[in-house]
Write a protein that holds these residues in place. Sequence first.
Motif, PDB file in Angstrom:
ATOM      1  N   GLN A 155      -3.662  -1.552   5.921  1.00  0.00           N
ATOM      2  CA  GLN A 155      -2.674  -2.529   5.483  1.00  0.00           C
ATOM      3  C   GLN A 155      -2.728  -2.716   3.967  1.00  0.00           C
ATOM      4  O   GLN A 155      -1.685  -2.767   3.302  1.00  0.00           O
ATOM      5  N   LEU A 156      -3.960  -2.826   3.427  1.00  0.00           N
ATOM      6  CA  LEU A 156      -4.090  -2.997   1.981  1.00  0.00           C
ATOM      7  C   LEU A 156      -3.616  -1.748   1.252  1.00  0.00           C
ATOM      8  O   LEU A 156      -2.976  -1.844   0.193  1.00  0.00           O
ATOM      9  N   GLN A 157      -3.890  -0.582   1.809  1.00  0.00           N
ATOM     10  CA  GLN A 157      -3.454   0.662   1.182  1.00  0.00           C
ATOM     11  C   GLN A 157      -1.940   0.772   1.138  1.00  0.00           C
ATOM     12  O   GLN A 157      -1.364   1.338   0.204  1.00  0.00           O
ATOM     13  N   LYS A 158      -1.264   0.199   2.151  1.00  0.00           N
ATOM     14  CA  LYS A 158       0.200   0.206   2.161  1.00  0.00           C
ATOM     15  C   LYS A 158       0.767  -0.701   1.078  1.00  0.00           C
ATOM     16  O   LYS A 158       1.812  -0.403   0.490  1.00  0.00           O
ATOM     17  N   LYS A 159       0.095  -1.808   0.828  1.00  0.00           N
ATOM     18  CA  LYS A 159       0.631  -2.822  -0.073  1.00  0.00           C
ATOM     19  C   LYS A 159       0.197  -2.647  -1.526  1.00  0.00           C
ATOM     20  O   LYS A 159       0.907  -3.070  -2.443  1.00  0.00           O
ATOM     21  N   VAL A 160      -0.980  -2.072  -1.749  1.00  0.00           N
ATOM     22  CA  VAL A 160      -1.541  -1.982  -3.104  1.00  0.00           C
ATOM     23  C   VAL A 160      -1.700  -0.518  -3.493  1.00  0.00           C
ATOM     24  O   VAL A 160      -2.511   0.212  -2.912  1.00  0.00           O
TER      25      VAL A 160
END
Length: 491
Positions: free
Chosen positions: A430-435
């Motif tokens: 999820q963090l990789q998708k957003k950041v």
Amino acid sequence: MEEEYIKLIFGLKLKQIRTEKNLSLFGLSKLTGLSKSYLNEIEKGKKFPKTDKIVILAEKLEVPYDQLVSLKLDKNLAPVGEILQSKILKEIPLELFGIQESTLIDIVANAPVKVNAFISTIIEIAQHYSFSRESFYLASVRSFQEANNNYFDDLEQQVLAFSRTYQVDLTQKISSQELEDILIEEFGYTINSEELTKHQELGNLRSIFVPKTKTLLLANQIDDAQRTFIYAKELAYHFLDIQDRLYTFSWIKFDNFDQVLNNFYASYFAGALMIPRATLTTQLKVLFEKETFQKDAFLQLMHRFNASPESFYQRLTNILPKDFNIQNLFFLRFTHKANSEKFHLTKELHLSHQHSPHANETNEHYCRRWVSLNVLETISKSDETHVFDLQISHYPEDDMQYLVLSSATKDPFKDNQYRSISVGLLLNKQLQKKVSFLGDPNIKTREVGVTCERCSIADCEVRKAAPIVLQKQQRDAKTAAVVQELVGKFG
């Protein structure tokens, strides 16, 4: 005492006396002539018998009448009685957590010995670690925040309503003067910035509100961001129609849990007013889309609002879970005195699950590889007013990594004292998708532990204590393995 508590205590005593005499409910019913269902209702705390029925029970069970009706419990059930008589269940709004008080009372009534053991354990732990009523209430508020992912839409909507009512432009930086005018003109406040400085004992207080005269006493050394936060909280109390409130900041005493919870509501309102959701979300999206971390842009975003770094980081814990679905995060606040080896974790919040960096109450040494401590050491040895850094912290024990952003500033109220504020985001899909900047080679990655006493990192250059807790665990594991081997060999 509350009537239901009196019923419960009587029921607990009756059940205890009955079981000590090896009587079943059926047996007690035959002995007394009272119905089994009626006796069951009494023992569950749902009914309280009339005097003539108590006389029968006392006579047949061969116990004095006064002993049976006394609210005093023997040592086996005393902790249960203490909890009930303390009215702590009344002070905590259990409904916030989806719990009915009657449910807890039923648990106590149906398994008093086990509940007593649990309560006794909690009390013993609390005493051992100096866990106060204040600590309990603050922990309850944190649990409430975590249960709601630290986002409260009703308060966000109230901020928007406030801005419309008083024509506060949320696209511009809010000044303390703008909020002061509202307090004075709309709510009849008198602002006094001189009185607190005359009292040395009040050196740690930012403000005191005197409700009778609507006088707000302010410490004169606070900056405009702190002044704005105090004003925003005062406005929150009025706009949200909060009556039961605290009157000092930082608060020094409280009368009930509602005051602690309302203090949180007012603080949340203040943060949302000073750092509007729409502006912050828009700017964070731009920052997160960059392939490399833009430090200057991040600091400019922080300084765009008339708010302290702590308020900014706190606001991130509201916005990231809601608008970016980044829910696995933690918030930490450390304090540190220059030239000291002590670092105190004074505030923490964990969303989704209990993350590895957490408070330790046994005087262990927090990992010196944490960026939260590194920025404190840096600022304490420099003339800078704000030190920022970030790193990816890898915890080998659970194989989790966090992107941790941290800011350190000087404590304006204490000489040679500093504080750091940090937000850690779990590295997952999820963090990789957003950041997008997670792959930035300039972001250093460090292996970290929680405390030196529990850390397995070999040859750590900043270790402050031997890994004694870890070593004991390893010895115990080896002992258990040998025992298991012997059981297999001779079994």
